[in-house]
Design an enzyme around this catalytic site. Structure first.
Site, mmCIF file in Angstrom:
data_model
loop_
_atom_site.group_PDB
_atom_site.id
_atom_site.type_symbol
_atom_site.label_atom_id
_atom_site.label_comp_id
_atom_site.label_asym_id
_atom_site.label_seq_id
_atom_site.Cartn_x
_atom_site.Cartn_y
_atom_site.Cartn_z
ATOM 1 N N ASP A 159 54.681 -17.052 127.404
ATOM 2 C CA ASP A 159 55.914 -17.795 127.153
ATOM 3 C C ASP A 159 56.938 -17.044 126.331
ATOM 4 O OD1 ASP A 159 56.008 -19.446 124.060
ATOM 5 O OD2 ASP A 159 54.456 -18.009 124.606
ATOM 6 N N ASP B 159 48.238 -16.260 127.305
ATOM 7 C CA ASP B 159 48.689 -16.281 125.921
ATOM 8 C C ASP B 159 48.211 -17.596 125.288
ATOM 9 O OD1 ASP B 159 50.348 -15.867 123.581
ATOM 10 O OD2 ASP B 159 51.826 -17.192 124.520
ATOM 11 N N PHE B 160 48.333 -17.704 123.967
ATOM 12 C CA PHE B 160 47.905 -18.948 123.308
ATOM 13 C C PHE B 160 49.104 -19.813 122.922
ATOM 14 C CE2 PHE B 160 46.487 -21.588 119.735
ATOM 15 C CZ PHE B 160 45.426 -22.241 120.339
ATOM 16 N N ASP B 161 49.847 -19.425 121.872
ATOM 17 C CA ASP B 161 50.959 -20.248 121.391
ATOM 18 C C ASP B 161 52.072 -20.324 122.432
ATOM 19 O OD1 ASP B 161 50.430 -20.991 118.427
ATOM 20 O OD2 ASP B 161 49.896 -18.871 118.548
#
Length: 302
Positions: A226, A40-42
């Site tokens: 997350d 994932d990124f954020d």
């Protein structure tokens, strides 16, 4: 703890707490050229910040991925952001050793390939345009303007409550009205960390990850996320494991999403911990190869 380790020495590779996670990590280390690192990124590569436009990947993220990428089959980022935005905020374009990196944006509706530098995407769902027009009136009618922030993602619209006086209360009060608005226009609501995203149905991180893994014929997969939106990707890896395909589930830990941590094989200390984990994997594979930087492996597919 993984997070906070200095690169002045080799990072110690953490051990998953579950048998499935231990098996998945062992398979990744034994068969790296078929392995996929999916992230994932954020909140995973980039710290969560009050203004999503100010989010940037951890300062060592691109360098850590560049160390690991030549030693495994594939690196893919799966995000709800537009693919091009994630590439820009991550600093991934033009990085040596990331020539085969892929970013799946908008839950897989968009795709950026490092080899071409291009983003491929379908047209915008008409419901998104309708929601974009109606959303200001909806927020005004329920008195939700103070502190809320609307992020236009192009193919989705997100309402953030992190800046409000009581972010959780604002999140809960908006949930019902925004679901009604989404339903009227054929969209769904994806909840996240103090954000409600209105987007087209049919795509989530699990679908995007599964499609990509089938495409590249992947073996072991490590997925790190997350947020609640990452539960679908966790489910995809769990389904693969039930079919005998190894995988590791990593939670970029926070106090906001206990549900993800409860299903993870390994919990690390936020983006700092994720970057340290990537570095530790690179260290382990370098040692396996016999000398730093010596042997690299071709990607899963061209």
């Amino acid at each position: 703890m993984v997070g906070g380790m200095s690169r002045s020495r080799r990072d110690e590779l953490p051990v998953p707490t579950t048998p499935e996670g231990k098996d998945g990590l062992a398979a990744l280390l034994a068969e790296p050229r078929r392995a996929v690192l999916a992230l994932d990124f954020d909140g995973t590569l980039a710290p969560i910040v009050p203004d999503p436009d100010a989010a940037r990947a951890h300062p060592r993220a691109a360098a850590a991925l560049a160390r690991l990428a030549p030693r495994i089959g594939s690196v893919v980022v799966v995000t709800g952001r537009p693919a091009g935005v994630a590439v820009r905020y991550g600093g991934f374009a033009g990085v040596p050793a990331l020539e085969h990196m892929v970013v799946l944006g908008h839950y897989g509706a968009e795709r950026w390939d490092a080899r071409s530098g291009e983003v491929k995407a379908p047209g915008t769902h008409p419901g998104v345009n309708a929601v974009r027009a109606e959303l200001p009136g909806v927020l005004d009618a329920i008195g939700a303007w103070r502190g809320t922030w609307v992020e236009d993602k192009g193919r989705a619209v997100a309402v953030h409550t992190r800046r409000t006086q009581d972010p959780q209360a604002a999140f809960e009060s908006l949930s019902g009205p925004l679901r009604e608005l989404a339903d009227r226009h054929g969209l769904i609501v994806e909840p996240g960390r103090m954000v409600l995203e209105l987007r087209p149905p049919g795509m989530d991180k699990g679908v995007a990850l599964n499609d990509y893994l089938r495409e590249v014929g992947a073996g072991p997969v490590l997925y790190a996320g997350d947020d609640l939106g990452d539960l679908a990707a966790f489910g995809a890896v769990e389904k693969r494991r039930a079919d005998g395909l190894p995988g590791v589930l990593v939670c970029s830990g926070s106090a906001e999403v206990a549900e993800l941590a409860a299903r993870a094989d390994l919990v690390v200390d936020g983006p700092e911990g994720v970057v340290a984990l990537v570095d530790a994997l690179a260290d382990a594979l370098e040692e396996r190869d016999g000398q730093d930087g010596a042997e690299t492996h071709p990607p899963v597919s061209d």
